[in-house]
Design an enzyme around this catalytic site. Sequence first.
Site, mmCIF file in Angstrom:
data_model
loop_
_atom_site.group_PDB
_atom_site.id
_atom_site.type_symbol
_atom_site.label_atom_id
_atom_site.label_comp_id
_atom_site.label_asym_id
_atom_site.label_seq_id
_atom_site.Cartn_x
_atom_site.Cartn_y
_atom_site.Cartn_z
ATOM 1 N N LYS A 67 0.875 -1.177 0.000
ATOM 2 C CA LYS A 67 0.000 0.000 0.000
ATOM 3 C C LYS A 67 0.908 1.221 0.000
ATOM 4 O O LYS A 67 1.658 1.463 0.949
ATOM 5 C CB LYS A 67 -0.870 -0.022 1.254
ATOM 6 C CG LYS A 67 -1.757 1.185 1.466
ATOM 7 C CD LYS A 67 -2.697 1.466 0.333
ATOM 8 C CE LYS A 67 -3.667 0.353 0.071
ATOM 9 N NZ LYS A 67 -4.592 0.601 -1.053
ATOM 10 N N HIS B 139 -9.888 -7.295 -4.215
ATOM 11 C CA HIS B 139 -9.629 -6.204 -3.273
ATOM 12 C C HIS B 139 -10.074 -6.607 -1.868
ATOM 13 O O HIS B 139 -10.927 -7.479 -1.713
ATOM 14 C CB HIS B 139 -10.443 -5.004 -3.770
ATOM 15 C CG HIS B 139 -10.686 -3.938 -2.768
ATOM 16 N ND1 HIS B 139 -11.811 -3.897 -1.970
ATOM 17 C CD2 HIS B 139 -9.948 -2.863 -2.439
ATOM 18 C CE1 HIS B 139 -11.745 -2.829 -1.201
ATOM 19 N NE2 HIS B 139 -10.633 -2.184 -1.459
HETATM 20 O O1 GKR Z 1 -7.123 -0.342 4.284
HETATM 21 O O2 GKR Z 1 -6.304 1.644 4.041
HETATM 22 C C1 GKR Z 1 -6.738 0.606 3.585
HETATM 23 C C2 GKR Z 1 -6.786 0.412 2.100
HETATM 24 O O3 GKR Z 1 -6.306 1.552 1.459
HETATM 25 C C3 GKR Z 1 -8.176 0.096 1.665
HETATM 26 O O4 GKR Z 1 -9.067 1.003 2.199
HETATM 27 C C4 GKR Z 1 -8.349 0.070 0.175
HETATM 28 O O5 GKR Z 1 -9.709 -0.048 -0.130
HETATM 29 O O6 GKR Z 1 -7.249 -2.082 0.164
HETATM 30 C C5 GKR Z 1 -7.796 -1.104 -0.527
HETATM 31 C C6 GKR Z 1 -7.286 -0.874 -1.911
HETATM 32 O O7 GKR Z 1 -6.738 -1.776 -2.484
HETATM 33 O O8 GKR Z 1 -7.485 0.216 -2.460
HETATM 34 MG MG MG Z 2 -6.511 -0.678 -4.323
#
Ligand code: GKR
Ligand code: MG
Length: 438
Positions: free
Chosen positions: A197, A333
């Site tokens: 991420k 996702h």
């Molecule tokens: O958990 O902060 C998080 C992620 O950024 C999530 O909210 C996203 O929806 O996992 C996600 C993604 O792949 O964009």
């Molecule tokens: Mg994503």
Amino acid sequence: MYITGMILHPIAIADPPLRSSYGLHAPYALRTIVELKTSDGITGIAETYGGEGPLEGLEAARPHVIGMDPFQLTRLFRQLAGGGEVAADVAGGRSQTYLVPGENPLDRPNRTFAAIEVACLDIIGKAVGKPVCDLLGGRARDEVSYSAYLFYKHAGGGGLGDDAREDEFGEVLDPASTVRECRQMVDQYGFREIKLKGGVLDPDTEIATIRALREEFGAAYPLRIDPNCAWGIETSIQVGRALRQELSDGGYLEDPCATLEGMGEVRRRLLEEGNDTPLASNVAVTHFADLTTARDLDAVQIVLSDPHYWGGLRQLQALARVCEVLRMGLSMHSNSHLGVSLMAMTHAAAASPHLTYACDTHYPWQTATDEVVAGGRIQFVNGCVRIPDTPGLGVELDYDQVARGRERYEKIPFRKRDDEAEMRKHVDPNWRRILPRW
Ligand code: GKR
Ligand code: MG
């Protein structure tokens, strides 16, 4: 057989201070556990997004659900989600760029239906003695592969005060600590694909992180990075260029920038340089109506499915088939979740032959203290979750754990995910989600 009762359990689960372009995760994530009871004495379960919005959506569906035959899901889908019809003004207008997942009002009917569908499939599976994936036409695989989902994070394991969880991974705010986090996760779960991420540190540091991961794990571990639209077009191209080798060996570049048009331009310019790194999305493509635009602009080569907001397990199968026909790849996702969601994702993935990547899961970020599944955490072997032989989803609720989750929910003051507010509270009082940031 008909449905006699719907019980909604709003719960809060400890969540570590994970970072993303949305901001910072709060010490607790919100989920809803759904129970449906039938006239035959069968209980079906599901898990979905939490807080007020999702609860309202489910409450509004109650009159349609009570009294319904759990086999008659097509009718319910038409009642709740409009039968999948797409209003012209909705196509292309559903982007989640500026919304945290689970909060897009346009997807609410799909999210509500998905939770009820999963609980109904659990009921049907129990009634006929078959696992859910075998109700969906049968499994394409007996086990589903997941990826190591790495986050930059602050110190802390989630929860507050006496309810704080152990900080298993420590602070992770540079390449070396991300490699350590990944090593821990890979050793513990056996994952064989890696997702970072991004959109948190400056792009050069995130490039260095991906390179450090490649050096440590080698090309046998495909890599993907997802900055959730934190980069502009030029930065996306620079990162795509810098990580050409690392991301094209079975990996991808996910939602580097906002909008399908933006991603289309990134793709075109990278291709002009002979760089075929695929672009993936769960932000710009959230509905069937987005697929043709994505394909026409060549903006997205891999769609991230998610049964929670694509409208359930059967819609996910339909998505897989459409992606196959359009020659698009398919991945999955995730958002912070427990074992009931993990099993729904696993059954959906098992029954979708065209799934070309290991699925995302936040599961390693949650702990046994918060798990509501009887018998504790779901086990991963070599990065995979096996389809259990037991009927339905293959998991039951531990009602004491559900009650603890409900108590936590009652104690916390918020009813909606707000990563920006958390960021201002704990990291920088002036923080705002600026897109693009770089
Ligand atoms: O958990 O902060 C998080 C992620 O950024 C999530 O909210 C996203 O929806 O996992 C996600 C993604 O792949 O964009
Ligand atoms: Mg994503």
